[in-house]
Design an enzyme around this catalytic site. Structure first.
Site, PDB file in Angstrom:
ATOM      1  N   LYS A  48       1.000  -1.249   0.102  1.00  0.00           N
ATOM      2  CA  LYS A  48      -0.009   0.024   0.032  1.00  0.00           C
ATOM      3  C   LYS A  48       0.965   1.137   0.029  1.00  0.00           C
ATOM      4  O   LYS A  48       0.734   2.115  -0.642  1.00  0.00           O
ATOM      5  CB  LYS A  48      -0.888   0.033   1.325  1.00  0.00           C
ATOM      6  CG  LYS A  48      -1.924  -0.959   1.363  1.00  0.00           C
ATOM      7  CD  LYS A  48      -2.749  -0.861   2.612  1.00  0.00           C
ATOM      8  CE  LYS A  48      -2.029  -0.616   3.958  1.00  0.00           C
ATOM      9  NZ  LYS A  48      -1.303  -1.983   4.425  1.00  0.00           N
TER      10      LYS A  48
ATOM     11  N   ARG B 100      -8.909   0.832   9.841  1.00  0.00           N
ATOM     12  CA  ARG B 100      -8.185  -0.248  10.269  1.00  0.00           C
ATOM     13  C   ARG B 100      -9.249  -1.106  11.009  1.00  0.00           C
ATOM     14  O   ARG B 100      -9.088  -2.315  11.465  1.00  0.00           O
ATOM     15  CB  ARG B 100      -6.915  -0.117  10.822  1.00  0.00           C
ATOM     16  CG  ARG B 100      -5.625  -0.427  10.057  1.00  0.00           C
ATOM     17  CD  ARG B 100      -4.543  -0.057  11.055  1.00  0.00           C
ATOM     18  NE  ARG B 100      -3.479  -0.823  10.486  1.00  0.00           N
ATOM     19  CZ  ARG B 100      -2.543  -0.447   9.893  1.00  0.00           C
ATOM     20  NH1 ARG B 100      -2.578   0.981   9.371  1.00  0.00           N
ATOM     21  NH2 ARG B 100      -1.314  -0.903   9.400  1.00  0.00           N
TER      22      ARG B 100
ATOM     23  N   ARG C 161      11.727  -6.112   4.203  1.00  0.00           N
ATOM     24  CA  ARG C 161      11.506  -4.616   4.295  1.00  0.00           C
ATOM     25  C   ARG C 161      12.384  -3.702   4.750  1.00  0.00           C
ATOM     26  O   ARG C 161      12.809  -3.730   5.884  1.00  0.00           O
ATOM     27  CB  ARG C 161       9.840  -4.146   4.502  1.00  0.00           C
ATOM     28  CG  ARG C 161       9.828  -2.765   4.061  1.00  0.00           C
ATOM     29  CD  ARG C 161       8.028  -2.655   4.275  1.00  0.00           C
ATOM     30  NE  ARG C 161       7.668  -2.561   5.642  1.00  0.00           N
ATOM     31  CZ  ARG C 161       6.333  -2.444   5.879  1.00  0.00           C
ATOM     32  NH1 ARG C 161       5.586  -2.276   4.747  1.00  0.00           N
ATOM     33  NH2 ARG C 161       5.950  -2.599   6.982  1.00  0.00           N
TER      34      ARG C 161
ATOM     35  N   ARG D 286      11.937  -1.355  10.072  1.00  0.00           N
ATOM     36  CA  ARG D 286      11.120  -1.175  11.199  1.00  0.00           C
ATOM     37  C   ARG D 286      10.826  -1.977  12.425  1.00  0.00           C
ATOM     38  O   ARG D 286      11.015  -3.135  12.173  1.00  0.00           O
ATOM     39  CB  ARG D 286       9.505  -0.818  10.354  1.00  0.00           C
ATOM     40  CG  ARG D 286       9.299   0.382   9.610  1.00  0.00           C
ATOM     41  CD  ARG D 286       8.332   0.415   8.851  1.00  0.00           C
ATOM     42  NE  ARG D 286       6.827  -0.049   9.642  1.00  0.00           N
ATOM     43  CZ  ARG D 286       5.769   0.007   9.107  1.00  0.00           C
ATOM     44  NH1 ARG D 286       5.575   0.385   7.883  1.00  0.00           N
ATOM     45  NH2 ARG D 286       4.730  -0.625   9.726  1.00  0.00           N
TER      46      ARG D 286
ATOM     47  N   ARG E 285       0.912  -8.563  14.252  1.00  0.00           N
ATOM     48  CA  ARG E 285      -0.002  -7.787  13.186  1.00  0.00           C
ATOM     49  C   ARG E 285      -0.543  -8.401  12.235  1.00  0.00           C
ATOM     50  O   ARG E 285      -2.054  -8.049  12.084  1.00  0.00           O
ATOM     51  CB  ARG E 285       1.315  -6.990  12.233  1.00  0.00           C
ATOM     52  CG  ARG E 285       1.863  -5.606  13.387  1.00  0.00           C
ATOM     53  CD  ARG E 285       3.152  -5.334  12.467  1.00  0.00           C
ATOM     54  NE  ARG E 285       2.782  -4.364  11.353  1.00  0.00           N
ATOM     55  CZ  ARG E 285       3.542  -4.235  10.381  1.00  0.00           C
ATOM     56  NH1 ARG E 285       4.771  -4.714  10.593  1.00  0.00           N
ATOM     57  NH2 ARG E 285       3.279  -3.443   9.423  1.00  0.00           N
TER      58      ARG E 285
HETATM   59  P1  AMP Z   1       1.416   0.895   9.081  1.00  0.00           P
HETATM   60  O1  AMP Z   1       2.823   1.817   8.590  1.00  0.00           O
HETATM   61  O2  AMP Z   1       0.116   1.443   8.088  1.00  0.00           O
HETATM   62  O3  AMP Z   1       1.784  -0.360   8.915  1.00  0.00           O
HETATM   63  O4  AMP Z   1       1.282   1.398  10.558  1.00  0.00           O
HETATM   64  C1  AMP Z   1       2.149   1.130  11.323  1.00  0.00           C
HETATM   65  C2  AMP Z   1       1.348   0.739  12.683  1.00  0.00           C
HETATM   66  O5  AMP Z   1       0.859   2.090  13.281  1.00  0.00           O
HETATM   67  C3  AMP Z   1       0.363  -0.181  12.835  1.00  0.00           C
HETATM   68  O6  AMP Z   1       0.949  -1.533  13.118  1.00  0.00           O
HETATM   69  C4  AMP Z   1      -0.681   0.476  14.095  1.00  0.00           C
HETATM   70  O7  AMP Z   1       0.134   0.092  15.274  1.00  0.00           O
HETATM   71  C5  AMP Z   1      -0.609   1.772  13.899  1.00  0.00           C
HETATM   72  N1  AMP Z   1      -1.524   2.562  12.959  1.00  0.00           N
HETATM   73  C6  AMP Z   1      -1.422   2.854  11.752  1.00  0.00           C
HETATM   74  N2  AMP Z   1      -2.467   3.356  11.243  1.00  0.00           N
HETATM   75  C7  AMP Z   1      -3.602   2.828  12.424  1.00  0.00           C
HETATM   76  C8  AMP Z   1      -5.142   2.891  12.320  1.00  0.00           C
HETATM   77  N3  AMP Z   1      -5.778   3.509  11.515  1.00  0.00           N
HETATM   78  N4  AMP Z   1      -5.688   2.520  13.599  1.00  0.00           N
HETATM   79  C9  AMP Z   1      -4.886   2.086  14.545  1.00  0.00           C
HETATM   80  N5  AMP Z   1      -3.473   1.785  14.588  1.00  0.00           N
HETATM   81  C10 AMP Z   1      -2.868   2.310  13.444  1.00  0.00           C
END
Ligand code: AMP
Length: 223
Positions: A21, A96, A135, A168, A179
């Protein structure tokens, strides 16, 4: 109406972690000249800044859990209402959970705007685990690379800008498993939410990056 055929590119991109994404959202953002709104990036910036949000979010993110709906909905409310998003946006990582999806529908109504498309990217779990474990992200330009798929002479610096590449914290094996289980439990129902509304468009995210961008652009052209 959740979707409309007006000319504004307001796009919702979602799918499991590691599906690509972020990579697609960055490319589309530059092609379509609309801001890329990644809630993960917003939270990671808050962690780097050491703000109260960042302090709260770090432990939750490192554990592979989700930050609370109240916090996330508050962030998105401010961002989508800002001038920056007035001409369109690409949302990556939100919603989410079903309460977040419902809050987004209500927020769009309040702002009197509609989405151009809701796009669901998917690949199988084996591929996701392999993508997440390999990654690397650039600390400076945010470019996402793979130690498995990209030919990197040097895995410590970004081939585009020379910035430091890092893994990360939440891409470590134990956190990946967590996750994915959080994704199955909390985010899969979001797919059903949009499916029931009849607005979901599926994209098979296995393939070359450019090929997938073209599939998404095709959907947008027809929407
Ligand atoms: P991402 O970079 O989108 O994979 O997000 C990394 C982390 O940020 C996720 O694993 C969550 O802990 C947190 N996070 C990002 N977006 C959301 C969301 N919409 N709701 C809750 N937690 C989020």
């Amino acid at each position: 109406m959740l979707l409309s055929k007006d000319s504004y590119m307001r796009i919702l991109l979602f799918g499991p972690p590691g599906v690509g994404k972020g990579t697609q959202a960055k490319l589309l953002s530059s092609k379509l000249k609309i801001p890329h709104i990644s809630t993960g990036d917003i939270l990671r910036e808050a962690v780097v800044d050491g703000s109260e949000l960042g302090r709260k979010a770090k432990a939750v993110m490192d554990a592979g859990q989700l930050v609370s709906d109240d916090i996330m909905i508050g962030i998105i409310r401010n961002v989508l209402a800002s001038v920056r998003c007035a001409q369109g946006f690409i949302l990556d990582g939100f919603p989410r959970t079903v309460p977040q999806a419902e809050a987004l529908t209500a927020l769009l109504q309040t702002l009197s705007i509609s989405l151009k498309a809701v796009i669901y990217m998917d690949v199988d779990e084996k591929e996701i685990i392999s993508r997440l474990s390999s990654r690397l992200t650039c600390r400076v330009c945010g470019k996402i690379l793979s130690t498995a798929g990209d030919t990197l002479d040097d895995t410590s610096s970004c081939p585009t800008c020379g910035g430091e590449l890092y893994q990360r914290d939440d891409d470590k094996p134990e956190t990946i498993i967590k996750r994915l289980s959080v994704y199955r439990k909390s985010t899969m129902p979001v797919k059903d939410y949009y499916q029931k509304l009849g607005v979901l468009r599926d994209v098979n995210a296995l393939g070359e990056v450019d090929q997938i961008t073209n599939l998404i652009l095709d959907i947008l052209n027809r929407s």
